[in-house]
Scaffold this active site. Structure first.
Site, PDB file in Angstrom:
ATOM      1  N   GLY A  13       0.797  -1.223   0.000  1.00 42.12           N
ATOM      2  CA  GLY A  13       0.000   0.000   0.000  1.00 42.12           C
ATOM      3  C   GLY A  13       0.825   1.267   0.000  1.00 42.12           C
ATOM      4  N   GLU A  28      -5.529  -8.100  -6.760  1.00 41.58           N
ATOM      5  CA  GLU A  28      -5.311  -7.768  -5.359  1.00 41.58           C
ATOM      6  C   GLU A  28      -4.068  -6.891  -5.222  1.00 41.58           C
ATOM      7  OE1 GLU A  28      -4.556 -10.020  -1.092  1.00 41.58           O
ATOM      8  OE2 GLU A  28      -5.111 -11.215  -2.853  1.00 41.58           O
ATOM      9  N   LEU A  29      -4.198  -5.778  -4.535  1.00 42.39           N
ATOM     10  CA  LEU A  29      -3.131  -4.771  -4.477  1.00 42.39           C
ATOM     11  C   LEU A  29      -1.824  -5.331  -3.896  1.00 42.39           C
ATOM     12  CD1 LEU A  29      -2.459  -1.724  -4.905  1.00 42.39           C
ATOM     13  CD2 LEU A  29      -3.053  -1.391  -2.500  1.00 42.39           C
ATOM     14  N   ASP A  30      -0.733  -5.163  -4.643  1.00 43.83           N
ATOM     15  CA  ASP A  30       0.616  -5.547  -4.192  1.00 43.83           C
ATOM     16  C   ASP A  30       0.724  -7.011  -3.790  1.00 43.83           C
ATOM     17  OD1 ASP A  30       1.468  -2.948  -4.609  1.00 43.83           O
ATOM     18  OD2 ASP A  30       0.995  -2.310  -2.572  1.00 43.83           O
ATOM     19  N   ALA A  31      -0.125  -7.839  -4.359  1.00 43.32           N
ATOM     20  CA  ALA A  31      -0.118  -9.253  -3.986  1.00 43.32           C
ATOM     21  C   ALA A  31       0.166 -10.177  -5.171  1.00 43.32           C
ATOM     22  CB  ALA A  31      -1.451  -9.629  -3.341  1.00 43.32           C
TER      23      ALA A  31
END
Lengths: 291, 291, 291, 291
Positions: free
Chosen positions: D208, D233-236
């Site tokens: 994030g 999915e954010l940064d995943a």
């Protein structure tokens, strides 16, 4: 004899933190110099975000005009004037270190090998464990080994016994060599900033149990280890040292564990060395390390 | 405007080296504090082998009771009393930096990108090269580019012209971005500790030409890069920074070169940053870097 | 019991080097697959400069149609057809490893700790030393310790005795844990690519004696350690592994040595692990490591 | 001309993943060898946890008996028999790469410098941004620059326009050079495993916004950067590459950012290089990188 400590000149070490103000360094160096103290090391750092001054002064005791018993009293007025938190120690004091271990023994082997090689200025009177596995290692290295089996119902009593043993032995520092029990709040508070743990991940990534497994399933390209002071929040205490090693898709979880063990040993050993050398100041859940 | 320098408060920076004596730090901090100077950074180091004291003091100019033109004169008596070598600078001075390049352009691209991004407190009036290759890059970045073709017979004259150009432009620092000519002794001496070179090996391993090829045939498992001040002895000047990267049997010489280029860029950039920030002291062909 | 080797399925490992030709991989995989062998690991590498093919095949012995005693004979025709140099081993064989040490004991402690923890598939029948210092460590770890004091006049005889002892014990691998004697040409040749040394510098920088002192006076910013097979030329054998750590002007020679010791331990241990896992091929004084 | 691609011999590259079975490597090498293909690189890996086989075969197109247009069709029966997921590419194809940027320009400078130096086998037809800041950089490097200001109400339309532009230009790969907008699910799905992002932390630590600030307040001793494929999915998404650098209590947040920028550049550039070299296989949200 464990090391050549006795032949080294003794030095006094002051660790200081306080609100930053003009003239601080001048005032402290003046205190030392005007009493004929020869400064060997002076490290200082200012956190401008918090406006806090940190420093470590080390000077020869020999020739210093104030006798070592009287230094603290002589320094007190200055400390009060600047609202300092401070700690005075002497390099010829031999800290007493207790080692806690469970069933993983690589860190224990490493700690005991360094101890017996005279790498550290420390005395290890005993090892505490919740298992019998490492008993034979303690025996090899000729160190007392006390087993305190722990389960939910006896935890409190066992901890109480451990605390008594630690107090009786005047323990200064507790080193958790992969000790797989969570210490109670009371225990931790009695040894604030005096319990060093090694966690087998690059914190804050992968706190808690089985970090190598988590790292493996996340597919990271680097794994790490973190040594930190234990606080009441799990794996969230002030970080002392971290290091890493590369992994690849070719590495299995077993490879992660094998590579990680070497990291753990080194990262823990560095933390112990910094602590024993009075090079660590804790502030705001972070460490200042005067390397 | 290149950066936000003008809005930052100006600070004075003193770099000092001298024989170590009691009371040194106290005397210097007293000089600053008694004139109402607020010390922002104080770094000091003593080389006990050589008995030499090194330090860097940085303090706010604002509020300091001595005007900036008079600081040097006011400090001189103290400096003489302690037999100091010292240098005073101000953080709002913008150093003038000349860049030398031959045909390899990765470091040049990196230096100019950092320059145009405002990463550095510096002005680059021109680039000097013995080839035309990088002309178009200079043009992209809107910087003057001067070509001085060099061969054994014209070397002396070309260097003389370069020196004139450097003097006329009041150049403070020369950065050799993979400049493949050996500078003459006179040239080097005029810019003592003011010429930074990047060498594409982990010195003292593989000095001279084709270090990646040598590293490849030796079968090393790690390659490196080294930034250093240029002295009259090839690749033997004071080392400022080094870094490394792993290689394996799977890597060809081309891979060594590709991986090495990234190292060179970073290791050179760090050296420039330390120099421009007045964080380097040279002593005994070694550097003290006040990080 | 030293480790869980016996419960692991046994695998056969082929290390091969030969001139590169079309169809090599197909021919070898065909040999394994057509005999119902399940390939667990296949690593291969081609050196295009030298046109040499390197590979490591590992497959389950269980279910393989050729019994283990007959695999070598069955593979020979293929090996001859492609002009291979090859070596066949089985993962359930326990290599016999002799450890040599002088007075520095950190690597010895580390090697013995790993051995006793069951990290390695190896048997250490004895330790050989030219000094008595490490005797008590051998005793702690319950391993035989033989002292062969060495001086210029008795060197040849002592080496002859050592060789007899090594032969009698069927030693497969010799590990020099900071053994400070130069082995004779005959000795080295009898154990070609089977003597691992740890050198306390980043080779080829600082070969020979006192590398930390040399690194200190050169003012490097990074120090290293190198494990390599011993050849008749000092510190010039095939490099197996290297690693490094940062140093700064703040570090004394004692700090270099302290930091370096940790490197030495790890870099030596990794080399031993690769060797014991049959992951190293030597060619042209370089190593191919199938990680 | 951007690089020497045209003078290099063209090779065919097969990336394959499928359930592991005996005879797989033999079958594929047989397909290549029996058609007179000379294997230049063969990398393979088996994930024993998942029982999945991964491999990358690269062979000379010259002399191969199947013409390049027919290779896919010829390989299909084998692929089906083994239930393979596979991808065929040719080294002389020049992938088309779109660059997205917001206001931070260090990665953009680095990407464009590498591009113009001919480091990569790629064509960059344009840059897309939600801000005007980097316009002048695009101009320096002579690349088209399209601004799509984005706010909550126009996001959907702007993305639709961007997608059209990407489709029209036959974009193969999107590189997010610190592009500070979250892409919609539809956008990401259209470019599965073809959008590379650089995140300025050592994931999974500090996902994030503002990771350097979080790292600073946690008091870590090492910071990192991570390049990964973008998923919904954010940064995943699957991690391609990570690297780290040491920090200390002496470093301010500004120092973290300065040091981190260099990491970001390198970690992003390596990911792009792997992708453009067809060296990445994605499986189970992890990457296999055939270095």
């Amino acid at each position: 004899m464990k090391n050549d400590q006795t032949t080294k000149p003794c030095s006094a070490i002051l660790l200081i933190s306080c609100p930053d103000r003009k003239g601080l360094v001048a005032a402290i160096t003046e205190f030392i110099s005007s009493n004929n103290g020869n400064i060997i090391h002076l490290d200082q750092h200012v956190d401008f975000q918090q406006n806090v001054f940190f420093s470590r002064f080390e000077w020869d005791v020999e020739g210093f005009r104030i006798s070592r018993e009287n230094i603290a009293a002589a320094f007190s007025p200055l400390a009060e004037a600047y609202n300092m938190q401070w700690e005075l120690s002497f390099s010829d004091y031999v800290p007493r270190m207790a080692v806690f271990v469970s069933t993983q023994t690589h860190c224990l082997y490493d700690v005991l090998s360094r101890y017996r090689s005279g790498e550290w200025n420390a005395e290890i009177p005993f090892i505490i464990s919740n298992h019998e596995e490492a008993q034979s290692i303690a025996y090899k290295f000729n160190i007392n080994y006390h087993v305190f089996p722990i389960n939910p119902s006896n935890r409190q009593q066992q901890e109480a016994k451990q605390l008594n043993m630690l107090r009786d032995a005047n323990i200064d520092l507790i080193v958790l060599c992969r000790y797989m029990q969570i210490l109670s709040e009371d225990f931790v508070k009695e040894f604030t900033n005096r319990i060093i743990n090694i966690h087998h991940s690059f914190l804050p990534a992968f706190p808690g149990a089985k970090p190598y497994h988590s790292a493996y399933s996340r597919g990271v390209k680097i794994i790490g280890a973190t040594s930190h002071y234990v606080t009441t929040e799990l794996d969230a205490g002030p970080i002392i040292e971290q290091d890493i090693i590369r992994v690849s898709h070719k590495n299995s979880i077993q490879d992660f564990i094998r590579k990680g063990k070497d990291l753990e040993k080194i990262v823990l050993a560095r933390a112990i060395w910094y602590h024993l050398s009075n090079k660590i100041l804790v502030y705001n859940n972070k460490t200042v390390i005067f390397e």
